[in-house]
Design a protein around this motif. Structure first.
Motif, PDB file in Angstrom:
ATOM      1  N   VAL A 103       0.819  -1.216   0.000  1.00  0.00           N
ATOM      2  CA  VAL A 103       0.000   0.000   0.000  1.00  0.00           C
ATOM      3  C   VAL A 103       0.849   1.260   0.000  1.00  0.00           C
ATOM      4  CG1 VAL A 103      -1.771   1.270   1.224  1.00  0.00           C
ATOM      5  CG2 VAL A 103      -1.859  -1.220   1.136  1.00  0.00           C
ATOM      6  N   PHE A 104       1.746   1.382   0.980  1.00  0.00           N
ATOM      7  CA  PHE A 104       2.592   2.566   1.031  1.00  0.00           C
ATOM      8  C   PHE A 104       3.533   2.601  -0.164  1.00  0.00           C
ATOM      9  CE2 PHE A 104       1.339   2.101   5.441  1.00  0.00           C
ATOM     10  CZ  PHE A 104       1.103   3.408   5.835  1.00  0.00           C
ATOM     11  N   VAL A 105       4.043   1.443  -0.536  1.00  0.00           N
ATOM     12  CA  VAL A 105       5.030   1.377  -1.607  1.00  0.00           C
ATOM     13  C   VAL A 105       4.437   1.817  -2.941  1.00  0.00           C
ATOM     14  CG1 VAL A 105       6.641  -0.115  -2.808  1.00  0.00           C
ATOM     15  CG2 VAL A 105       6.194  -0.472  -0.397  1.00  0.00           C
ATOM     16  N   LEU A 106       3.235   1.369  -3.242  1.00  0.00           N
ATOM     17  CA  LEU A 106       2.610   1.747  -4.504  1.00  0.00           C
ATOM     18  C   LEU A 106       2.334   3.245  -4.552  1.00  0.00           C
ATOM     19  CD1 LEU A 106       0.167  -1.237  -5.077  1.00  0.00           C
ATOM     20  CD2 LEU A 106       2.149  -0.627  -6.479  1.00  0.00           C
ATOM     21  N   ALA A 107       1.964   3.820  -3.406  1.00  0.00           N
ATOM     22  CA  ALA A 107       1.745   5.265  -3.371  1.00  0.00           C
ATOM     23  C   ALA A 107       3.042   6.015  -3.674  1.00  0.00           C
ATOM     24  CB  ALA A 107       1.195   5.682  -2.003  1.00  0.00           C
ATOM     25  N   LEU A 108       4.157   5.526  -3.113  1.00  0.00           N
ATOM     26  CA  LEU A 108       5.450   6.147  -3.398  1.00  0.00           C
ATOM     27  C   LEU A 108       5.890   5.878  -4.834  1.00  0.00           C
ATOM     28  CD1 LEU A 108       7.362   5.357  -0.088  1.00  0.00           C
ATOM     29  CD2 LEU A 108       6.809   7.627  -0.960  1.00  0.00           C
ATOM     30  N   ALA A 109       5.660   4.654  -5.303  1.00  0.00           N
ATOM     31  CA  ALA A 109       6.030   4.314  -6.671  1.00  0.00           C
ATOM     32  C   ALA A 109       5.253   5.158  -7.675  1.00  0.00           C
ATOM     33  CB  ALA A 109       5.787   2.826  -6.927  1.00  0.00           C
ATOM     34  N   GLN A 110       4.025   5.488  -7.355  1.00  0.00           N
ATOM     35  CA  GLN A 110       3.223   6.351  -8.221  1.00  0.00           C
ATOM     36  C   GLN A 110       3.910   7.698  -8.414  1.00  0.00           C
ATOM     37  OE1 GLN A 110      -0.885   6.929  -6.950  1.00  0.00           O
ATOM     38  NE2 GLN A 110      -0.888   8.981  -7.821  1.00  0.00           N
ATOM     39  N   ARG A 111       4.430   8.248  -7.316  1.00  0.00           N
ATOM     40  CA  ARG A 111       5.142   9.521  -7.412  1.00  0.00           C
ATOM     41  C   ARG A 111       6.431   9.364  -8.207  1.00  0.00           C
ATOM     42  NH1 ARG A 111       4.422  13.866  -4.807  1.00  0.00           N
ATOM     43  NH2 ARG A 111       6.653  14.192  -4.493  1.00  0.00           N
ATOM     44  N   ALA A 112       7.133   8.239  -7.982  1.00  0.00           N
ATOM     45  CA  ALA A 112       8.395   8.019  -8.681  1.00  0.00           C
ATOM     46  C   ALA A 112       8.176   7.907 -10.190  1.00  0.00           C
ATOM     47  CB  ALA A 112       9.074   6.758  -8.151  1.00  0.00           C
ATOM     48  N   GLU A 113       7.134   7.172 -10.600  1.00  0.00           N
ATOM     49  CA  GLU A 113       6.844   7.034 -12.023  1.00  0.00           C
ATOM     50  C   GLU A 113       6.447   8.380 -12.627  1.00  0.00           C
ATOM     51  OE1 GLU A 113       7.438   4.549 -13.804  1.00  0.00           O
ATOM     52  OE2 GLU A 113       7.300   2.700 -12.620  1.00  0.00           O
ATOM     53  N   GLY A 114       5.736   9.193 -11.845  1.00  0.00           N
ATOM     54  CA  GLY A 114       5.293  10.488 -12.339  1.00  0.00           C
ATOM     55  C   GLY A 114       6.411  11.508 -12.453  1.00  0.00           C
ATOM     56  N   GLU A 115       7.554  11.244 -11.814  1.00  0.00           N
ATOM     57  CA  GLU A 115       8.681  12.177 -11.839  1.00  0.00           C
ATOM     58  C   GLU A 115       9.817  11.656 -12.711  1.00  0.00           C
ATOM     59  OE1 GLU A 115       9.584  12.519  -7.729  1.00  0.00           O
ATOM     60  OE2 GLU A 115       7.843  13.781  -7.279  1.00  0.00           O
ATOM     61  N   ALA A 133       4.738   7.245 -18.404  1.00  0.00           N
ATOM     62  CA  ALA A 133       3.443   7.902 -18.167  1.00  0.00           C
ATOM     63  C   ALA A 133       2.346   6.866 -17.957  1.00  0.00           C
ATOM     64  CB  ALA A 133       3.101   8.815 -19.343  1.00  0.00           C
ATOM     65  N   VAL A 134       2.381   5.790 -18.772  1.00  0.00           N
ATOM     66  CA  VAL A 134       1.395   4.722 -18.616  1.00  0.00           C
ATOM     67  C   VAL A 134       1.602   3.982 -17.304  1.00  0.00           C
ATOM     68  CG1 VAL A 134       0.583   2.539 -19.579  1.00  0.00           C
ATOM     69  CG2 VAL A 134       1.030   4.467 -21.090  1.00  0.00           C
ATOM     70  N   HIS A 135       2.871   3.754 -16.945  1.00  0.00           N
ATOM     71  CA  HIS A 135       3.159   3.060 -15.683  1.00  0.00           C
ATOM     72  C   HIS A 135       2.579   3.817 -14.490  1.00  0.00           C
ATOM     73  CE1 HIS A 135       6.930   0.947 -17.557  1.00  0.00           C
ATOM     74  NE2 HIS A 135       5.783   0.618 -18.125  1.00  0.00           N
ATOM     75  N   GLU A 136       2.662   5.149 -14.551  1.00  0.00           N
ATOM     76  CA  GLU A 136       2.106   5.933 -13.440  1.00  0.00           C
ATOM     77  C   GLU A 136       0.615   5.657 -13.277  1.00  0.00           C
ATOM     78  OE1 GLU A 136       1.520  10.549 -11.896  1.00  0.00           O
ATOM     79  OE2 GLU A 136       2.236  10.151 -13.937  1.00  0.00           O
ATOM     80  N   GLU A 137      -0.101   5.570 -14.391  1.00  0.00           N
ATOM     81  CA  GLU A 137      -1.535   5.313 -14.305  1.00  0.00           C
ATOM     82  C   GLU A 137      -1.816   3.895 -13.814  1.00  0.00           C
ATOM     83  OE1 GLU A 137      -4.017   7.547 -14.615  1.00  0.00           O
ATOM     84  OE2 GLU A 137      -2.274   8.870 -14.620  1.00  0.00           O
ATOM     85  N   VAL A 138      -0.984   2.935 -14.234  1.00  0.00           N
ATOM     86  CA  VAL A 138      -1.160   1.561 -13.758  1.00  0.00           C
ATOM     87  C   VAL A 138      -0.961   1.505 -12.245  1.00  0.00           C
ATOM     88  CG1 VAL A 138      -0.244  -0.790 -13.844  1.00  0.00           C
ATOM     89  CG2 VAL A 138      -0.458   0.535 -15.950  1.00  0.00           C
ATOM     90  N   VAL A 139       0.120   2.118 -11.773  1.00  0.00           N
ATOM     91  CA  VAL A 139       0.409   2.104 -10.340  1.00  0.00           C
ATOM     92  C   VAL A 139      -0.647   2.881  -9.578  1.00  0.00           C
ATOM     93  CG1 VAL A 139       2.093   2.769  -8.582  1.00  0.00           C
ATOM     94  CG2 VAL A 139       2.874   1.788 -10.739  1.00  0.00           C
TER      95      VAL A 139
END
Length: 376
Positions: A103-115, A133-139
Motif C-alpha cells: 500500500v505505502f510502496v505503490l503510493a510512493l512508486a506512483q510519485r516516482a513514475e510520475g517524476e 506515463a502509462v506506468h504511473e496510471e497503472v500504479v
C-alpha cells in the motif's frame, strides 16, 4: 497487461546522439540503469505477495522496466558493469516493499513514475517516456485498490492520532497561557485525553455504523422478483420502480416486461444483486468496532504526547515549548503518512499538518493569556 513489447525501434525513438558518450552521459546512464534494475526488483517483490490479476500486472511492469534496462545497457556497452547504488528513494521503496507490503510502496512508486526524467532527456526514447506515463496510471490504479482497503480502521487511526495531537496541545497550551500551575495543566491534559478519546470512539462508531445502515437501506431488494408472478400485466408499478432506480423510461419498460415474462431474459435475475459488491461496499466503510477502537487508541496516543513534559516535571514556558516541539514532530509524521497514501508530497502534507496544529495552539495560547490577565 501494463505494456506491450516492441521488437523494433523507429528512428524517431532512437537517441539522436550516436557519437562517443561523454563522462557525464555515462554517469547519468549508469544511474538510470541502476534505478531501472531497482524498480524491476521492486515490482517483482510486490508480485510475490499478490495473486491473480494484480500479480500479472506487477510482473508486466517489471518486464517493462527490463526493456528500459536493456536500452541503457546497449548505450553503456562496457560501462554497464559495477553500477552505482540506485537512488536512495528506490532503496527505501524496495525495503518498504519487503517489510510493509504494497500500500505505502505503490503510493510512493506512483510519485516516482510520475517524476521520470525521460520526458526531458534526449538519450531516452519517446517510447520510454510514454511507458513511464502509462506506468504511473497503472500504479495509480493499483494504489487506489490498496487505499480503499485501508478505509475504516486505518483512517480512524491516522485522523484520531492527528486530532489527539492538535486538540490536546491546544488545550494544554491554552491553559498554560492563563498562568495556572503545572499540576492543573497536567490534570487538564489527562482529562482532555480521556474525554477526547471516548468522544472520538463514540463518534466513529456511530458514523461507520450509520454509513453501513445507509448502504443497506439504499440497496435495491428482490421485491420485484418475488412480486412479479402475482402482478397484473396491465396495471402495475414495476416501470416506476426501475425509473426510480435511474433507468430511462424505455429501459424501465423493457425490464418490467422481462420480469412479467413477456420477454425472455438471458440473465438470472437473482444475481442482479451481487453479494460480492455488497461485501466490497462494507469493506470500504470498515467495521464500526474497529474504527471506534482505532480512534480511541490512537487519539489517546496522540493526546499523551503534549502531556509528556508535564508528566516528567517540566514547568512553565519550557514545558509549553517542549510540548509544541514534540507535537510538531508527530504532526509532521502523521501528515507524511496521509501524503504517502494520497500520492501527494509527504513533506507538503506534513508541513500543512504542522501549520494547522501549531496555529491552533498559538490561538489558544493567546486566548488563554488574555483570559489569565482578565481573571487576574
Amino acid at each position: 497487461m501494463a505494456s506491450v513489447s516492441h521488437s523494433s525501434q523507429t528512428p524517431a525513438d532512437s537517441p539522436h546522439d550516436q557519437s562517443a558518450p561523454t563522462p557525464r552521459q555515462i554517469r547519468r546512464w549508469r544511474r538510470y540503469l541502476a534505478d531501472e534494475q531497482a524498480e524491476g526488483r521492486l515490482y517483482r517483490d510486490l508480485a510475490e505477495r499478490k495473486r491473480g490479476e494484480e500479480r500479472q500486472i506487477l510482473l508486466g511492469l517489471a518486464a517493462a522496466e527490463k526493456r528500459h534496462e536493456q536500452h541503457w545497457r546497449e548505450l553503456l556497452g562496457e560501462h554497464a558493469q559495477r553500477l552505482p547504488a540506485p537512488s536512495a528513494h528506490r532503496v527505501v521503496l524496495s525495503w518498504m516493499a519487503r517489510i510493509f507490503g504494497s500500500v505505502f510502496v505503490l503510493a510512493l512508486a506512483q510519485r516516482a513514475e510520475g517524476e521520470s526524467p525521460y520526458d526531458t532527456d534526449s538519450d531516452a526514447t519517446a517510447r520510454m517516456a510514454a511507458d513511464e506515463a502509462v506506468h504511473e496510471e497503472v500504479v495509480r490504479a493499483l494504489a487506489t485498490r490498496g487505499r480503499e482497503k485501508l478505509s475504516g480502521g486505518f483512517r480512524a487511526a491516522v485522523f484520531g492520532a492527528n486530532d489527539g495531537l492538535v486538540s490536546n496541545l491546544a488545550l494544554i497550551v491554552g491553559m498554560g497561557g492563563t498562568g495556572v500551575g503545572s499540576t492543573i495543566i497536567l490534570l487538564t491534559g489527562v482529562a482532555g485525553l480521556l474525554a477526547g478519546a471516548l468522544s472520538m470512539a463514540a463518534g466513529e462508531f456511530v458514523s461507520v455504523r450509520s454509513q453501513r445502515e445507509l448502504l443497506d437501506a439504499t440497496r435495491p431488494t428482490q421485491a420485484t422478483l418475488r412480486a412479479a408472478p402475482d402482478l397484473d400485466l396491465d396495471h402495475n408499478e414495476l416501470i416506476l420502480v426501475y425509473r426510480a432506480r435511474g433507468m430511462s423510461e424505455g429501459d424501465a419498460e423493457h425490464r418490467a416486461l422481462e420480469r412479467l415474462g413477456v420477454f425472455d431474459c438471458d440473465c438470472n435475475p437473482e444475481l442482479s444483486h451481487d453479494p460480492e459488491e455488497v461485501a466490497d461496499e462494507h469493506a470500504i466503510v470498515g467495521s464500526a468496532w474497529t474504527a471506534a477502537g482505532s480512534s480511541f487508541v490512537f487519539f489517546a496516543v496522540g493526546a499523551i504526547i503534549p502531556v509528556l513534559p508535564y508528566l516528567l516535571g517540566v514547568e512553565g514556558l519550557t514545558a509549553v515549548v517542549v510540548s509544541c516541539t514534540l507535537v510538531g514532530v508527530a504532526l509532521l509524521g502523521t501528515g507524511a503518512v496521509v501524503g504517502l497514501l494520497s500520492g501527494a508530497s509527504p513533506l507538503k502534507r506534513g508541513l500543512r499538518q504542522l501549520g494547522i496544529g501549531l496555529g491552533a495552539a498559538a490561538v489558544t495560547y493567546l486566548l488563554g493569556s488574555v483570559l489569565g490577565v482578565t481573571l487576574a
